[in-house]
Design a protein around this motif. Structure first.
Motif, mmCIF file in Angstrom:
data_model
loop_
_atom_site.group_PDB
_atom_site.id
_atom_site.type_symbol
_atom_site.label_atom_id
_atom_site.label_comp_id
_atom_site.label_asym_id
_atom_site.label_seq_id
_atom_site.Cartn_x
_atom_site.Cartn_y
_atom_site.Cartn_z
ATOM 1 N N PRO A 145 51.862 25.716 74.045
ATOM 2 C CA PRO A 145 52.399 24.530 74.718
ATOM 3 C C PRO A 145 52.577 23.366 73.754
ATOM 4 N N VAL A 146 53.771 22.830 73.714
ATOM 5 C CA VAL A 146 54.050 21.640 72.906
ATOM 6 C C VAL A 146 53.582 20.435 73.715
ATOM 7 N N ALA A 147 52.445 19.875 73.347
ATOM 8 C CA ALA A 147 51.794 18.895 74.217
ATOM 9 C C ALA A 147 51.631 17.517 73.586
ATOM 10 N N LEU A 148 52.026 17.332 72.342
ATOM 11 C CA LEU A 148 51.794 16.057 71.673
ATOM 12 C C LEU A 148 53.125 15.349 71.433
ATOM 13 N N TYR A 149 53.211 14.109 71.920
ATOM 14 C CA TYR A 149 54.429 13.312 71.757
ATOM 15 C C TYR A 149 54.098 12.057 70.969
ATOM 16 N N GLU A 150 54.756 11.897 69.816
ATOM 17 C CA GLU A 150 54.565 10.712 68.992
ATOM 18 C C GLU A 150 55.642 9.686 69.366
ATOM 19 N N GLN A 151 55.212 8.604 70.027
ATOM 20 C CA GLN A 151 56.169 7.650 70.565
ATOM 21 C C GLN A 151 56.957 6.923 69.477
ATOM 22 N N GLN A 152 56.296 6.635 68.354
ATOM 23 C CA GLN A 152 56.966 5.842 67.314
ATOM 24 C C GLN A 152 58.027 6.652 66.579
ATOM 25 N N THR A 153 57.732 7.909 66.317
ATOM 26 C CA THR A 153 58.674 8.745 65.564
ATOM 27 C C THR A 153 59.565 9.592 66.460
ATOM 28 N N HIS A 154 59.206 9.669 67.755
ATOM 29 C CA HIS A 154 59.923 10.523 68.708
ATOM 30 C C HIS A 154 59.861 11.994 68.297
ATOM 31 N N HIS A 155 58.692 12.390 67.835
ATOM 32 C CA HIS A 155 58.480 13.782 67.455
ATOM 33 C C HIS A 155 57.587 14.473 68.480
ATOM 34 N N LEU A 156 57.900 15.723 68.762
ATOM 35 C CA LEU A 156 57.054 16.582 69.582
ATOM 36 C C LEU A 156 56.343 17.550 68.649
ATOM 37 N N LEU A 157 55.034 17.707 68.846
ATOM 38 C CA LEU A 157 54.226 18.506 67.929
ATOM 39 C C LEU A 157 53.523 19.625 68.680
ATOM 40 N N CYS A 158 53.629 20.829 68.167
ATOM 41 C CA CYS A 158 52.877 21.966 68.706
ATOM 42 C C CYS A 158 51.536 22.029 67.979
ATOM 43 N N PRO A 159 50.422 21.943 68.699
ATOM 44 C CA PRO A 159 49.114 21.895 68.025
ATOM 45 C C PRO A 159 48.671 23.220 67.428
ATOM 46 N N CYS A 160 49.307 24.322 67.803
ATOM 47 C CA CYS A 160 48.852 25.631 67.305
ATOM 48 C C CYS A 160 49.166 25.816 65.821
ATOM 49 N N HIS A 161 50.424 25.611 65.441
ATOM 50 C CA HIS A 161 50.826 25.856 64.055
ATOM 51 C C HIS A 161 51.642 24.702 63.486
ATOM 52 N N GLN A 162 51.549 23.528 64.137
ATOM 53 C CA GLN A 162 52.143 22.284 63.651
ATOM 54 C C GLN A 162 53.670 22.301 63.552
ATOM 55 N N SER A 163 54.330 23.129 64.343
ATOM 56 C CA SER A 163 55.785 23.016 64.409
ATOM 57 C C SER A 163 56.132 21.655 65.002
#
Length: 341
Positions: free
Chosen positions: A273-291
């Motif tokens: 699950p891609v669960a991390l949203y960086e508001q400043q950069t508008h990046h979505l981060l997958c915590p498993c393998h950092q895609s």
């Protein structure tokens, strides 16, 4: 004439180190002396060790049975508690099945099999006599294991070895056929409202502010017969950006609404699950393998092992101001290796 042969290495077994002459010498110690174990001296200890090995093999058999109890007898009603119980049962059963055999064989070797060291010269097997010698060596090895005269160990070992591979057979069978076009179809369809996960409350466009992120499922998904399977495919991340920050490709200009966009939450690498949203950069981060996916570029992969962007869900707003899907995903969701299944 003096006889110096008594001082030669050949006559005394003393070996000189190369280049040092007779200055430093050592005696070849040979094999260490054999120290009998308790089971070698005491028949009761031998019987006790035999029973211990048999018990360990029985533990393996019980572990395999426990696996089948979890596999066949625990009903799958798709609740988290039931799934946890089945996974626990399958895991413990497999662990005890493998552990019992492994520890049992090690304990058998350490307590009952002969432990004296033997050394012999290697030679090529050429004649029938040599082949007969080799066969005798193999028979001696079998005899040393004691498997012929220890029926308790033999029978429990055979039972454990016959049962232990069966869980793997059923697990591999459950991998099932290739998914075909299953991942090309999700619960989303035209007109389906976007709802908060897990409450199922529909979301209005006015609820989504710039910088916010919602975990979203289709409205009515909880009534599905296969809730978990459908949710695993349909779960979505909903975010709102400044519309000027978005760069939609031709044909996708109307897939969002006033800067609100929706993308599959399932990473295209291995399905985490891609669960991390960086508001400043508008990046979505997958915590498993950092895609990492860039929301401003239609979730293009900018870092990590994922090979394709997150699929986008086309959305709009209905007459009551609620966000709705205008269609299903236009490409398969989930890991890329299922894409062509």
């Amino acid at each position: 004439m003096a006889d110096h042969s008594h001082g030669s290495p050949e006559s005394t077994g003393v070996v000189a180190r190369p280049g040092q002459g007779d200055v430093q010498k050592f005696q070849n110690p040979g094999l260490p002396p054999h120290r009998p174990r308790l089971a070698d001296r005491d028949p009761r200890a031998e019987k006790r060790a035999e029973r211990q090995v048999a018990i360990l093999f029985l533990v393996s058999i019980i572990g395999t049975v426990l696996f089948f109890v979890g596999y066949f007898l625990i009903p799958l009603d798709e609740t988290i508690e039931t799934l946890r119980l089945q996974n626990l049962t399958l895991g413990l059963g497999t662990a005890f099945a493998m552990l019992g055999i492994g520890v049992g064989i090690v304990h058998w070797a350490k307590t009952l099999m002969p432990d004296h060291e033997v050394s012999e010269d290697r030679h090529e097997i050429r004649t029938e006599a040599d082949r007969a010698d080799a066969e005798k060596i193999i028979n001696d090895i079998v005899e040393e294991t004691g498997i012929k005269r220890r029926p308790l160990i033999r029978n429990t070992l055979l039972g454990a070895m016959l049962l232990a591979p069966l869980p793997a057979v059923f697990i591999f069978r459950d991998l099932g056929p290739l998914p075909g076009d299953v991942l090309r179809q999700t619960y989303w369809e035209s007109g389906t409202r976007l709802a908060r996960d897990p409450s199922g409350t529909p979301i209005k466009a006015s609820d989504v502010t710039i910088g916010s992120a919602f975990h979203v499922i289709p409205e009515g998904l909880s009534d599905s017969e296969h809730y978990l399977e459908e949710k695993a495919k349909a779960v979505v991340l909903l975010m709102r950006l400044n519309p000027e920050s978005l760069n939609p490709s031709p044909g996708r200009e109307d897939w969002g609404y006033e800067g609100i966009v929706a993308y599959s939450k399932i990473c295209t690498h291995v399905g985490c699950p891609v669960a991390l949203y960086e508001q400043q950069t508008h990046h979505l981060l997958c915590p498993c393998h950092q895609s990492t996916f860039d929301l401003t570029q239609e979730c293009k992969v900018i870092f990590g092992p994922a090979t394709r962007p997150l699929p986008q869900l086309p959305i709009a707003v209905d007459d009551e101001g609620y966000l709705i899907a205008t269609s299903d995903f236009q490409e398969p969701v989930g890991p890329s290796f299922w894409e062509r299944g």
